[in-house]
Every structure is written in C-alpha cells, then in structure tokens.
Design an enzyme around this catalytic site. Structure first.
Site, PDB file in Angstrom:
ATOM      1  N   HIS A 109     -80.926 -10.056  26.352  1.00 54.08           N
ATOM      2  CA  HIS A 109     -81.912 -10.536  25.378  1.00 54.08           C
ATOM      3  C   HIS A 109     -81.415 -10.060  24.013  1.00 54.08           C
ATOM      4  O   HIS A 109     -80.909  -8.943  23.894  1.00 54.08           O
ATOM      5  CB  HIS A 109     -83.275  -9.919  25.728  1.00 54.08           C
ATOM      6  CG  HIS A 109     -84.410 -10.283  24.822  1.00 54.08           C
ATOM      7  ND1 HIS A 109     -84.555 -11.521  24.244  1.00 54.08           N
ATOM      8  CD2 HIS A 109     -85.502  -9.564  24.421  1.00 54.08           C
ATOM      9  CE1 HIS A 109     -85.674 -11.542  23.524  1.00 54.08           C
ATOM     10  NE2 HIS A 109     -86.254 -10.363  23.610  1.00 54.08           N
ATOM     11  N   GLY A 135     -86.016 -11.046  36.490  1.00 60.81           N
ATOM     12  CA  GLY A 135     -84.857 -10.531  37.213  1.00 60.81           C
ATOM     13  C   GLY A 135     -84.988 -10.634  38.729  1.00 60.81           C
ATOM     14  O   GLY A 135     -84.025 -10.979  39.416  1.00 60.81           O
ATOM     15  N   SER A 253    -105.720 -35.993  42.524  1.00 61.62           N
ATOM     16  CA  SER A 253    -106.643 -37.139  42.586  1.00 61.62           C
ATOM     17  C   SER A 253    -106.772 -37.799  41.217  1.00 61.62           C
ATOM     18  O   SER A 253    -106.507 -37.162  40.187  1.00 61.62           O
ATOM     19  CB  SER A 253    -108.019 -36.667  43.045  1.00 61.62           C
ATOM     20  OG  SER A 253    -108.559 -35.765  42.082  1.00 61.62           O
TER      21      SER A 253
HETATM   22  N1  LIG Z   1     -87.538  -8.446  33.077  1.00 60.27           N
HETATM   23  C1  LIG Z   1     -86.895  -9.598  33.016  1.00 60.27           C
HETATM   24  O1  LIG Z   1     -86.912 -10.375  33.962  1.00 60.27           O
HETATM   25  C2  LIG Z   1     -86.106  -9.996  31.840  1.00 60.27           C
HETATM   26  C3  LIG Z   1     -85.572  -9.071  30.994  1.00 60.27           C
HETATM   27  N2  LIG Z   1     -84.686  -9.434  30.028  1.00 60.27           N
HETATM   28  C4  LIG Z   1     -84.104  -8.390  29.206  1.00 60.27           C
HETATM   29  O2  LIG Z   1     -83.350  -7.524  30.041  1.00 60.27           O
HETATM   30  C5  LIG Z   1     -83.397  -6.198  29.524  1.00 60.27           C
HETATM   31  C6  LIG Z   1     -83.918  -5.256  30.585  1.00 60.27           C
HETATM   32  O3  LIG Z   1     -85.255  -5.554  30.849  1.00 60.27           O
HETATM   33  P1  LIG Z   1     -85.911  -5.222  32.268  1.00 60.27           P
HETATM   34  O4  LIG Z   1     -85.013  -5.631  33.354  1.00 60.27           O
HETATM   35  O5  LIG Z   1     -87.301  -5.767  32.211  1.00 60.27           O
HETATM   36  O6  LIG Z   1     -85.957  -3.634  32.196  1.00 60.27           O
HETATM   37  P2  LIG Z   1     -86.601  -2.603  33.228  1.00 60.27           P
HETATM   38  O7  LIG Z   1     -87.858  -2.044  32.627  1.00 60.27           O
HETATM   39  O8  LIG Z   1     -86.752  -3.210  34.581  1.00 60.27           O
HETATM   40  O9  LIG Z   1     -85.493  -1.464  33.226  1.00 60.27           O
HETATM   41  C7  LIG Z   1     -85.600  -0.355  34.028  1.00 60.27           C
HETATM   42  C8  LIG Z   1     -84.262   0.338  34.093  1.00 60.27           C
HETATM   43  O10 LIG Z   1     -83.935   0.867  32.816  1.00 60.27           O
HETATM   44  C9  LIG Z   1     -83.620   2.231  32.939  1.00 60.27           C
HETATM   45  N3  LIG Z   1     -84.060   2.964  31.768  1.00 60.27           N
HETATM   46  C10 LIG Z   1     -85.288   2.924  31.181  1.00 60.27           C
HETATM   47  N4  LIG Z   1     -85.327   3.708  30.112  1.00 60.27           N
HETATM   48  C11 LIG Z   1     -84.107   4.283  30.025  1.00 60.27           C
HETATM   49  C12 LIG Z   1     -83.534   5.221  29.128  1.00 60.27           C
HETATM   50  N5  LIG Z   1     -84.227   5.696  28.095  1.00 60.27           N
HETATM   51  N6  LIG Z   1     -82.252   5.611  29.337  1.00 60.27           N
HETATM   52  C13 LIG Z   1     -81.556   5.139  30.383  1.00 60.27           C
HETATM   53  N7  LIG Z   1     -82.040   4.238  31.274  1.00 60.27           N
HETATM   54  C14 LIG Z   1     -83.299   3.825  31.087  1.00 60.27           C
HETATM   55  C15 LIG Z   1     -84.384   2.696  34.161  1.00 60.27           C
HETATM   56  O11 LIG Z   1     -83.695   3.821  34.603  1.00 60.27           O
HETATM   57  P3  LIG Z   1     -84.222   4.758  35.789  1.00 60.27           P
HETATM   58  O12 LIG Z   1     -83.916   4.004  37.013  1.00 60.27           O
HETATM   59  O13 LIG Z   1     -83.383   5.975  35.611  1.00 60.27           O
HETATM   60  O14 LIG Z   1     -85.690   4.948  35.550  1.00 60.27           O
HETATM   61  C16 LIG Z   1     -84.276   1.493  35.077  1.00 60.27           C
HETATM   62  O15 LIG Z   1     -83.083   1.502  35.802  1.00 60.27           O
HETATM   63  C17 LIG Z   1     -84.241  -6.291  28.261  1.00 60.27           C
HETATM   64  O16 LIG Z   1     -83.376  -6.526  27.200  1.00 60.27           O
HETATM   65  C18 LIG Z   1     -85.116  -7.491  28.511  1.00 60.27           C
HETATM   66  O17 LIG Z   1     -85.617  -8.111  27.345  1.00 60.27           O
HETATM   67  C19 LIG Z   1     -84.268 -10.708  29.879  1.00 60.27           C
HETATM   68  C20 LIG Z   1     -84.767 -11.708  30.679  1.00 60.27           C
HETATM   69  C21 LIG Z   1     -85.794 -11.427  31.644  1.00 60.27           C
HETATM   70 MG   LIG Z   2     -88.182 -11.861  27.294  1.00 64.79          MG
END
Ligand SMILES: NC(=O)C1=CN([C@@H]2O[C@H](COP(=O)(O)OP(=O)(O)OC[C@H]3O[C@@H](n4cnc5c(N)ncnc54)[C@H](OP(=O)(O)O)[C@@H]3O)[C@@H](O)[C@H]2O)C=CC1
Ligand SMILES: [Mg+2]
Ligand SMILES: CC(=O)[C@](C)(O)C(=O)O
Ligand SMILES: [Mg+2]
Length: 336
Positions: A109, A135, A253
């Site tokens: 993103h 995801g 319908s």
């Molecule tokens: N959710 C979605 O489906 C979509 C998301 N995106 C983009 O993808 C990206 C990720 O989003 P998303 O998948 O929702 O994220 P998540 O909230 O699912 O991410 C969680 C992961 O991030 C790690 N994490 C969180 N904080 C930290 C930190 N401070 N330092 C290191 N690791 C960290 C966690 O680690 P731990 O396991 O150690 O807790 C975990 O593995 C974003 O840019 C989002 O906009 C794009 C399209 C769709």
């Molecule tokens: Mg988004």
C-alpha cells in the site's frame, strides 16, 4: 483508452528468480505473500521482530524466519507488510541501515511513501504491489488455483529493473492470474483509502448496521434482521461479483428489483455522493492520514472506543450465535 492489463502470459518471472525476497511481518497480507511466493517457486525469508508471536506460525508453514535486520541484509527485495502506522519506525531502525544500493524496497500500500513518512534512499528500487482484497483471501484464492486482481506502481527506478521486478512479484503472489494494471503511489493510496472507507468497509458495515437497527427498533426479531440485512448481503454480492448488477437483478424477484430502483436512491442520495466527494478530498489533502496517525500515536483511543462499542452490539452477539449454528460458513480458522 482501456488500461493495459497484465496476465501470467505477459510476465517474465526471471527478475525474481534466484533472488531472495524478504517479507517483513506475518500478518494478513504478509503470510499470504510469503506462502504464495514460496508456492510459486521463489526464495522467501520472513523478517520478524524479536519475540514475535508469529515466528512459530511462519515456521509451521515451512518458512524460514530471521530478524528484520538480517532479512533485509540478506534479501534482494524487501517487502514491508506491517501495519502502516508502525512502518516508519521499523523502516528507520531496522531496515534503512541495511538497505544497500541495488536492493528493492516494496510495499503493499502506498500510504507511507505517498504521504512522505518513508523516504527511501536514491540507490534502491521502490515499488508497490497492492492486491485488491484482504490478505487472508489472497492466500485462499491462490491455494484454490485462482487469483486476486492487483495493481503495481514504481516509485523509484534506481536499477532500471524496478518495473520488471514489480510485475514478476505480482505474478509470484498470483495476481496476474486475475489481472494486474499499472498505477502510481498517489493513485493507489487515494483510491484504496477511498474504497475501504466509503464502500467496502465503512459504507457496507454502516449500511448493514442501520438496516439491522431499523428493523430491531421497530420490534422485529433480531435473528430475522440479521439474516435479512447481513447474512444475505454475501449472497447478493456474490451474484454481483459473478454477473454484475444485471445478473444479480435477473436472479431476484421483480418485486425486489422494483424496490431496488425506487428505494436505493432514497438511501444513497445525492447528499451521500456529495459526502463521498468530501471524503475523497480529505484523503487527497492528507487530512484523513493526519487523523489516523494522531490516533495511532496516542494509542488509538478513538479506534479502541469504536471496537468496544461494536463488540456488545446486538448485531455482533446474535450474529455469533447464528454463525455457530452454520459451521459451513467459517470453514477454517484464520491462520494469522
Ligand atoms: N489487511 C489487508 O488485507 C491489506 C493490507 N494492505 C497493506 O499491507 C500492509 C500490512 O497490513 P496488514 O497485513 O493488515 O498488517 P497486520 O496488522 O496483519 O500486520 C501484522 C504483522 O505486523 C507485525 N508488526 C506489527 N507491528 C510491528 C512493529 N512495530 N515492528 C515489527 N513488526 C510489527 C506483526 O508482528 P508480530 O507477529 O511480531 O506481532 C505481524 O506479523 C499495510 O501497508 C496495509 O495497508 C494492503 C492490502 C490489503
Ligand atoms: Mg487499504
Ligand atoms: C483489504 C484491503 O484491500 C484494504 C481494505 O484496502 C485494507 O485492508 O487496507
Ligand atoms: Mg485495498
């Protein structure tokens, strides 16, 4: 002119063959990218912070795990998939120091690059590949042999290969099975934020909630209200997804179709569209991003209040009971 669409046959995977791709994080997007790339035959390492509760899950899925620092050092392509609000700090502390020239830094993103919260060094390629869906569904459709559409953008082309790497990556996660098109960081960021706020997440949930509350407040049974205003949404949306509006309207319908035309514009009015334009403008000016980051920096007081409020809402409590009686609905627990 119609956009140029890229499918599997249009994309050469050579740019990421025999390269190492670091997926930083193992959440919703990250676990799907890591597993899909691995299953497509590419080399993947998952980068996690010390003490990460996701380490065991990633290893269980057969993936190699390293620290974020080591994964960045080792990899050719570093895909940053942790929450947007946390990316700048992790980038600055654990990625930037090891991001030598010639590597590629990638995003799912465009938020942080577009709003200037991460400024990569001139010597690295910068691109995004944004699957158009959650995801968990990215993984599910890939495992089913299908794909999720996606969009890609090059933010910086230091090596002259950024575009080819981005396209190969999009193929690796299965997006070119469904169709991929080129965008910019600006267009991806603004359209993605607008879509999730107005239609996909904010629009849909608040439409459902208002419908549910209207029926329940009028004395109808909450279970009927749930089936009518939430459960059936998927069935109707599935028809729209498969066959468009006309296909969906063919299936319902004449009574429903007539009501659709007569009442739809009373619910989603010209005012609603005017508000959507204001929402889009708040996204474009950065006003929404500012509000989001401010709440994040204070520990998400507003977001947590909303989460708590909804947890006890009748829609959620009755929904849980009804879904428990339909085990075929949540076939699998979410993996992460
Ligand atoms: N959710 C979605 O489906 C979509 C998301 N995106 C983009 O993808 C990206 C990720 O989003 P998303 O998948 O929702 O994220 P998540 O909230 O699912 O991410 C969680 C992961 O991030 C790690 N994490 C969180 N904080 C930290 C930190 N401070 N330092 C290191 N690791 C960290 C966690 O680690 P731990 O396991 O150690 O807790 C975990 O593995 C974003 O840019 C989002 O906009 C794009 C399209 C769709
Ligand atoms: Mg988004
Ligand atoms: C799932 C997706 O596409 C979103 C809604 O943009 C997101 O989770 O940020
Ligand atoms: Mg999206």
């Amino acid at each position: 002119m119609a956009a140029k669409m890229y499918y599997d046959r249009d994309v050469d995977t050579a740019p990421i063959e025999n390269k190492l791709i670091a997926i930083i994080g193992y959440g919703s997007q990250a676990h799907a990218h890591a597993q899909n790339l691995r299953d497509s035959g590419f080399n993947v390492v998952v980068g996690l912070r010390d003490g990460s509760s996701s380490k065991a899950k990633a290893e269980q899925a057969g993936l190699r795990v390293a620290t974020i620092e080591d994964a960045t050092k080792e990899a050719d392509v570093v895909m940053l998939l942790i929450p947007d609000e946390n990316q700048p700090k992790t980038y600055t502390e654990s990625i930037a120091p090891y991001l030598s020239d010639g590597k590629a830094l990638a995003f799912g993103h465009g938020f942080n690059v577009h709003f200037g919260r991460i400024v990569p060094p001139a010597g690295v390629d910068v691109f995004l590949v944004a699957p158009k869906g959650p995801g968990h569904m990215l993984r599910r459709v890939y495992a089913d042999g299908a794909g999720m559409p996606g969009i890609f953008a090059v933010g910086q082309d230091a090596t002259g290969k950024a575009r080819d790497i981005a396209l190969a990556y999009a193929r690796g996660i299965g997006c070119t099975r469904a169709g991929v098109l080129e965008t910019t960081f600006k267009e991806e960021t603004e359209t993605d934020l607008f879509g999730e706020q107005s239609v996909l997440c904010g629009g849909v949930t608040h439409l459902i909630q208002a419908g549910f509350e209207t029926l329940v407040e009028a004395g109808y049974q909450p279970e009927i209200a749930y089936f009518e205003t939430l459960h059936e949404v998927k069935l109707i949306v599935d028809l729209i997804y498969e066959k468009g509006f006309e296909g969906m309207r063919h299936s319902i319908s004449n009574t429903a179709e007539f009501g659709d035309y007569v009442t739809g514009p009373r619910i989603i009015t010209d005012d609603t569209k005017a508000t959507m334009k204001t929402v889009l403008s708040d996204i474009q000016t950065g006003k929404f991003a500012e509000r989001f980051i401010e709440d994040a920096e204070n520990g998400f007081p507003y977001m947590n209040e909303q989460r708590t409020k909804m947890r006890d809402h009748k829609l959620e409590t009755v929904g849980k009971e009804l879904r428990d009686m339909m085990p075929f609905i949540s076939k699998k627990e979410l993996e992460v």
